[in-house]
Design a protein around this motif. Structure first.
Motif, PDB file in Angstrom:
ATOM      1  N   ILE A   7       0.788  -1.138   0.342  1.00 35.32           N
ATOM      2  CA  ILE A   7       0.108   0.144   0.157  1.00 35.32           C
ATOM      3  C   ILE A   7       1.085   1.319   0.156  1.00 35.32           C
ATOM      4  O   ILE A   7       0.919   2.567  -1.159  1.00 35.32           O
ATOM      5  CB  ILE A   7      -0.916  -0.275   1.329  1.00 35.32           C
ATOM      6  CG1 ILE A   7      -2.049  -1.143   0.540  1.00 35.32           C
ATOM      7  CG2 ILE A   7      -1.982   1.515   1.037  1.00 35.32           C
ATOM      8  CD1 ILE A   7      -2.876  -1.481   2.072  1.00 35.32           C
ATOM      9  N   LEU A   8       1.871   1.185   0.890  1.00 42.58           N
ATOM     10  CA  LEU A   8       2.489   2.538   1.261  1.00 42.58           C
ATOM     11  C   LEU A   8       3.417   2.670  -1.066  1.00 42.58           C
ATOM     12  O   LEU A   8       3.229   3.451  -0.461  1.00 42.58           O
ATOM     13  CB  LEU A   8       3.721   2.396   2.382  1.00 42.58           C
ATOM     14  CG  LEU A   8       3.054   2.395   3.429  1.00 42.58           C
ATOM     15  CD1 LEU A   8       4.474   1.769   4.479  1.00 42.58           C
ATOM     16  CD2 LEU A   8       2.148   3.568   4.080  1.00 42.58           C
ATOM     17  N   LEU A   9       4.047   1.969  -0.918  1.00 42.82           N
ATOM     18  CA  LEU A   9       5.329   1.394  -1.945  1.00 42.82           C
ATOM     19  C   LEU A   9       3.828   2.340  -3.704  1.00 42.82           C
ATOM     20  O   LEU A   9       4.143   2.747  -4.680  1.00 42.82           O
ATOM     21  CB  LEU A   9       5.721   0.562  -2.440  1.00 42.82           C
ATOM     22  CG  LEU A   9       6.710   0.333  -2.016  1.00 42.82           C
ATOM     23  CD1 LEU A   9       7.370  -0.896  -2.507  1.00 42.82           C
ATOM     24  CD2 LEU A   9       7.814   1.708  -1.579  1.00 42.82           C
ATOM     25  N   ALA A  10       2.263   1.771  -3.129  1.00 44.67           N
ATOM     26  CA  ALA A  10       1.754   2.218  -4.610  1.00 44.67           C
ATOM     27  C   ALA A  10       1.003   3.409  -4.495  1.00 44.67           C
ATOM     28  O   ALA A  10       0.745   4.285  -4.927  1.00 44.67           O
ATOM     29  CB  ALA A  10       0.580   1.213  -4.253  1.00 44.67           C
ATOM     30  N   GLY A  32       2.757  11.420  -2.385  1.00 46.93           N
ATOM     31  CA  GLY A  32       2.210   9.883  -1.728  1.00 46.93           C
ATOM     32  C   GLY A  32       2.180   9.870  -0.345  1.00 46.93           C
ATOM     33  O   GLY A  32       0.964   9.812  -0.262  1.00 46.93           O
ATOM     34  N   MET A  33       2.164  10.989   0.237  1.00 45.89           N
ATOM     35  CA  MET A  33       2.496  10.915   1.693  1.00 45.89           C
ATOM     36  C   MET A  33       0.837  11.771   1.978  1.00 45.89           C
ATOM     37  O   MET A  33       0.170  11.612   2.604  1.00 45.89           O
ATOM     38  CB  MET A  33       3.656  11.468   1.722  1.00 45.89           C
ATOM     39  CG  MET A  33       4.430  10.461   2.982  1.00 45.89           C
ATOM     40  SD  MET A  33       6.017  11.533   3.727  1.00 45.89           S
ATOM     41  CE  MET A  33       6.281  12.939   3.326  1.00 45.89           C
ATOM     42  N   LEU A  35      -1.737  11.940  -0.367  1.00 42.10           N
ATOM     43  CA  LEU A  35      -2.796  11.137  -1.045  1.00 42.10           C
ATOM     44  C   LEU A  35      -2.724  10.084   0.601  1.00 42.10           C
ATOM     45  O   LEU A  35      -3.854  10.208   0.509  1.00 42.10           O
ATOM     46  CB  LEU A  35      -2.598  10.642  -1.865  1.00 42.10           C
ATOM     47  CG  LEU A  35      -2.013  11.488  -3.104  1.00 42.10           C
ATOM     48  CD1 LEU A  35      -2.061  10.955  -4.212  1.00 42.10           C
ATOM     49  CD2 LEU A  35      -3.358  12.276  -3.398  1.00 42.10           C
ATOM     50  N   ILE A  36      -1.794   9.367   0.551  1.00 38.44           N
ATOM     51  CA  ILE A  36      -2.011   8.622   2.054  1.00 38.44           C
ATOM     52  C   ILE A  36      -2.479   8.941   2.853  1.00 38.44           C
ATOM     53  O   ILE A  36      -4.136   8.353   3.719  1.00 38.44           O
ATOM     54  CB  ILE A  36      -1.421   7.366   1.917  1.00 38.44           C
ATOM     55  CG1 ILE A  36      -1.975   6.061   2.978  1.00 38.44           C
ATOM     56  CG2 ILE A  36      -0.046   8.263   3.074  1.00 38.44           C
ATOM     57  CD1 ILE A  36      -0.629   4.592   2.410  1.00 38.44           C
ATOM     58  N   PHE A  37      -2.274  10.454   3.571  1.00 38.11           N
ATOM     59  CA  PHE A  37      -2.796  10.632   4.266  1.00 38.11           C
ATOM     60  C   PHE A  37      -4.372  11.329   4.026  1.00 38.11           C
ATOM     61  O   PHE A  37      -5.159  10.876   4.994  1.00 38.11           O
ATOM     62  CB  PHE A  37      -2.016  12.466   4.889  1.00 38.11           C
ATOM     63  CG  PHE A  37      -2.305  12.747   6.111  1.00 38.11           C
ATOM     64  CD1 PHE A  37      -2.395  12.670   7.208  1.00 38.11           C
ATOM     65  CD2 PHE A  37      -3.631  13.614   5.662  1.00 38.11           C
ATOM     66  CE1 PHE A  37      -3.241  13.699   8.449  1.00 38.11           C
ATOM     67  CE2 PHE A  37      -3.938  15.189   6.478  1.00 38.11           C
ATOM     68  CZ  PHE A  37      -3.920  14.760   7.834  1.00 38.11           C
ATOM     69  N   LEU A  38      -4.799  11.563   2.771  1.00 40.27           N
ATOM     70  CA  LEU A  38      -5.978  12.353   3.001  1.00 40.27           C
ATOM     71  C   LEU A  38      -6.955  11.105   3.123  1.00 40.27           C
ATOM     72  O   LEU A  38      -7.716  10.035   3.327  1.00 40.27           O
ATOM     73  CB  LEU A  38      -6.204  12.725   1.423  1.00 40.27           C
ATOM     74  CG  LEU A  38      -4.949  14.173   1.257  1.00 40.27           C
ATOM     75  CD1 LEU A  38      -5.501  14.770   0.154  1.00 40.27           C
ATOM     76  CD2 LEU A  38      -6.122  15.037   2.369  1.00 40.27           C
ATOM     77  N   THR A  39      -6.687  10.289   2.525  1.00 42.58           N
ATOM     78  CA  THR A  39      -7.238   9.185   2.475  1.00 42.58           C
ATOM     79  C   THR A  39      -7.849   7.938   3.823  1.00 42.58           C
ATOM     80  O   THR A  39      -9.372   7.934   3.834  1.00 42.58           O
ATOM     81  CB  THR A  39      -6.350   7.789   1.417  1.00 42.58           C
ATOM     82  OG1 THR A  39      -5.638   7.780   0.292  1.00 42.58           O
ATOM     83  CG2 THR A  39      -7.092   6.248   1.192  1.00 42.58           C
ATOM     84  N   LEU A  40      -6.236   7.503   4.192  1.00 40.65           N
ATOM     85  CA  LEU A  40      -7.085   7.434   5.955  1.00 40.65           C
ATOM     86  C   LEU A  40      -7.684   8.533   6.427  1.00 40.65           C
ATOM     87  O   LEU A  40      -8.394   8.061   6.743  1.00 40.65           O
ATOM     88  CB  LEU A  40      -5.416   7.208   6.028  1.00 40.65           C
ATOM     89  CG  LEU A  40      -4.429   5.827   6.211  1.00 40.65           C
ATOM     90  CD1 LEU A  40      -2.592   6.487   6.829  1.00 40.65           C
ATOM     91  CD2 LEU A  40      -5.047   5.354   6.366  1.00 40.65           C
TER      92      LEU A  40
END
Length: 122
Positions: A7-10, A32-33, A35-40
């Protein structure tokens, strides 16, 4: 943990693709960070498996982050003779560039402040 790393690499890959499309304005890992912050943040509690996998993997990576700095430390130790020979020049370059950066930052701030029409004591 393999799911979390995937997930992190994606997300990093997605960030790199976006950065490439933006021609490097913002680094891919930063995108990427974000995007993952917003997703979480937006999906909090809705995807517990996603949350758990990324949080567990992130904690493990952060706990072992120091290991990533070992190669740099070994490289410095292996080249101490070079550092001793060129140390004064390196120190001078670091000091002059730091001072130049501070001066440019101050003038940039003052110019921006003037352009925005702000007074000295706002």
């Amino acid at each position: 943990m393999p799911v979390g790393i995937t997930i992190l690499l994606a997300f990093q890959l997605i960030g790199e693709i976006i950065a490439y499309a933006l021609q490097g304005v913002v680094p891919g890992p930063v995108i990427g960070m974000t995007l993952i912050f917003l997703t979480l943040s937006l999906l909090k509690g809705r995807l517990p498996g996603f949350e758990a996998a990324t949080m567990t993997t992130s904690r493990v990576l952060l706990a072992n982050l120091g290991v990533l700095f070992v190669p740099a430390g070994v490289g410095i130790i292996q080249h101490l003779d070079l550092l001793a020979r060129r140390g004064p020049a390196l120190l001078a370059v670091i000091l002059v560039s730091t001072l130049a950066t501070l001066i440019v930052t101050v003038f940039t701030f003052l110019a921006t402040k003037r352009l925005m029409g702000m007074r000295e004591h706002d």
